[in-house]
Design a protein around this motif. Structure first.
Motif, PDB file in Angstrom:
ATOM      1  N   GLY A   1      37.808  53.097  34.553  1.00  0.00           N
ATOM      2  CA  GLY A   1      38.053  53.956  35.702  1.00  0.00           C
ATOM      3  C   GLY A   1      37.997  55.433  35.371  1.00  0.00           C
ATOM      4  N   ILE A   2      37.507  56.203  36.337  1.00  0.00           N
ATOM      5  CA  ILE A   2      37.613  57.659  36.305  1.00  0.00           C
ATOM      6  C   ILE A   2      37.848  58.072  37.750  1.00  0.00           C
ATOM      7  CG2 ILE A   2      35.063  57.866  36.283  1.00  0.00           C
ATOM      8  CD1 ILE A   2      35.541  60.632  34.856  1.00  0.00           C
ATOM      9  N   GLY A   3      39.101  58.280  38.067  1.00  0.00           N
ATOM     10  CA  GLY A   3      39.460  58.510  39.462  1.00  0.00           C
ATOM     11  C   GLY A   3      39.476  57.216  40.249  1.00  0.00           C
ATOM     12  N   ALA A   4      39.796  56.092  39.583  1.00  0.00           N
ATOM     13  CA  ALA A   4      39.841  54.788  40.252  1.00  0.00           C
ATOM     14  C   ALA A   4      41.213  54.139  40.133  1.00  0.00           C
ATOM     15  CB  ALA A   4      38.770  53.863  39.668  1.00  0.00           C
ATOM     16  N   GLY A   5      42.215  54.919  39.713  1.00  0.00           N
ATOM     17  CA  GLY A   5      43.569  54.402  39.627  1.00  0.00           C
ATOM     18  C   GLY A   5      43.862  53.674  38.332  1.00  0.00           C
ATOM     19  N   PRO A   6      45.108  53.214  38.178  1.00  0.00           N
ATOM     20  CA  PRO A   6      45.554  52.587  36.927  1.00  0.00           C
ATOM     21  C   PRO A   6      45.247  51.109  36.813  1.00  0.00           C
ATOM     22  CG  PRO A   6      47.399  52.768  38.429  1.00  0.00           C
ATOM     23  CD  PRO A   6      46.224  53.411  39.127  1.00  0.00           C
ATOM     24  N   GLY A   7      44.633  50.519  37.833  1.00  0.00           N
ATOM     25  CA  GLY A   7      44.416  49.075  37.827  1.00  0.00           C
ATOM     26  C   GLY A   7      43.139  48.621  37.170  1.00  0.00           C
ATOM     27  N   THR A   8      42.415  49.518  36.494  1.00  0.00           N
ATOM     28  CA  THR A   8      41.182  49.150  35.809  1.00  0.00           C
ATOM     29  C   THR A   8      41.483  48.737  34.363  1.00  0.00           C
ATOM     30  OG1 THR A   8      40.853  51.483  35.266  1.00  0.00           O
ATOM     31  CG2 THR A   8      39.752  50.653  37.238  1.00  0.00           C
ATOM     32  N   SER A   9      40.456  48.254  33.671  1.00  0.00           N
ATOM     33  CA  SER A   9      40.646  47.787  32.292  1.00  0.00           C
ATOM     34  C   SER A   9      40.792  48.936  31.308  1.00  0.00           C
ATOM     35  CB  SER A   9      39.464  46.911  31.856  1.00  0.00           C
ATOM     36  OG  SER A   9      39.202  45.893  32.781  1.00  0.00           O
TER      37      SER A   9
END
Length: 314
Positions: free
Chosen positions: A224-232
């Motif tokens: 993620g980059i600006g996609a929140g903390p729920g990414t890997s």
């Protein structure tokens, strides 16, 4: 200009060209991190010293981002970057990378003409740039190219959501996927790119709910980059992390250091010290000559016949 040779470490050597105490990061180990819930760290690098910093301090994936067009080369857009310029910077980063998995952005225009041309550009990036994988921005329209690359063994990191190379068509750097239809299109693209063989997926500037949902649907790591903390995992541009970028600060950027302030302090202090005569000092920052030898030198300079002989020799 005086530059001292690099003093190499004595720690065990990894698969890269420089010594490292860390295990080499691989696609397999990245998938294990995702399965174990251990976040993956990604940071951009554009030169040897930055690559060494990423290698030394625990970054999992070093990305030679096309953001180098702006932060290093002074272009107004990533679309100005050429393939030869990217390869030049890839080689510098590769020389400083041992443990992290090394990926580079395929520049704007290098993967638009079709799978054949895309493969030719990607092969150059691996052979000449010495990277291990390539990152491509796009959705359904690049699936065939991604499949062609992965079929011949070139690892591909896909990139959906906001695609900076298309900022003009998108009317700026706007958050994507805020509507139900927009979110569905991004998910469809992500699933298609995973099916084409992408080993990971960058999700840029999308709502955090969508970032977490796409991550739950994919079997590959999401970055993620600006996609929140729920990414890997997460990726940031080095110059944003270090606060050296003078341009716009995106909402998702956190500055973890103030290198800009230290650079200003260092340069202004140097200029002031030279101007006021305090640098270099005679005692600690200058070389010395044996007094007897210096006196002999002065006597030689007083010898006019020596001066004449020297002039004739010239």
């Amino acid at each position: 200009m005086s530059v001292r040779p690099l003093v190499k470490e004595t720690t065990p050597t990894g698969t890269g060209s420089l010594p490292t105490a860390r295990k080499k990061v691989t696609i397999q180990s990245l998938h294990k991190q995702r399965a174990s819930g251990i976040p993956i760290t990604v940071m951009t690098a554009y030169d040897f010293p930055t690559a060494r910093a990423c290698d030394t301090h625990g970054v999992d994936i070093t990305l030679v981002g096309d953001s180098l067009a702006q932060v290093c080369l002074g272009y107004d857009s990533t679309t100005r970057l050429t393939l030869p310029e990217m390869i030049h910077h890839c080689r510098a980063v590769a020389r400083g990378t041992a443990a992290p998995f090394l990926v580079a952005d395929m520049p704007f225009g290098s993967y638009f003409e079709g799978p054949k041309e895309t493969m030719a550009a990607a092969v150059r990036m691996l052979q000449e740039g010495h990277v291990e994988g390539v990152k491509i921005e796009g959705g359904i329209e690049i699936v065939d190219s991604v499949r062609a690359l992965t079929r011949i063994g070139i690892p591909v990191m896909a990139h959906v959501g906001l695609m900076p190379q298309r900022h003009t068509a998108l009317s700026g750097y706007r958050v994507q996927g805020r509507t139900a239809q927009g979110a569905r299109e991004i998910l469809q693209a992500a699933l298609a790119l995973e099916d084409a063989g992408a080993f990971s997926m960058v999700l840029e500037a999308i709502p955090h709910e969508l970032g977490a949902y796409i991550t739950s649907r994919l079997k590959i790591p999401t970055i993620g980059i600006g996609a929140g903390p729920g990414t890997s995992g997460q990726v940031l541009v080095y110059d944003d992390v270090m606060a050296t970028w003078l341009g716009h600060k995106a909402k998702f950027v956190r500055r973890f250091a103030d290198v800009k302030g230290e650079v200003k302090k260092g340069i202004t202090s140097y200029v002031d010290a030279v101007k006021d005569g305090s640098f270099p000092s005679v005692a600690e920052e200058s070389y010395h000559m044996d007094p007897e030898q210096f006196n002999q030198f002065l006597e030689m300079m007083d010898d006019q016949s020596w001066v004449l002989r020297s002039s004739k020799a010239e």
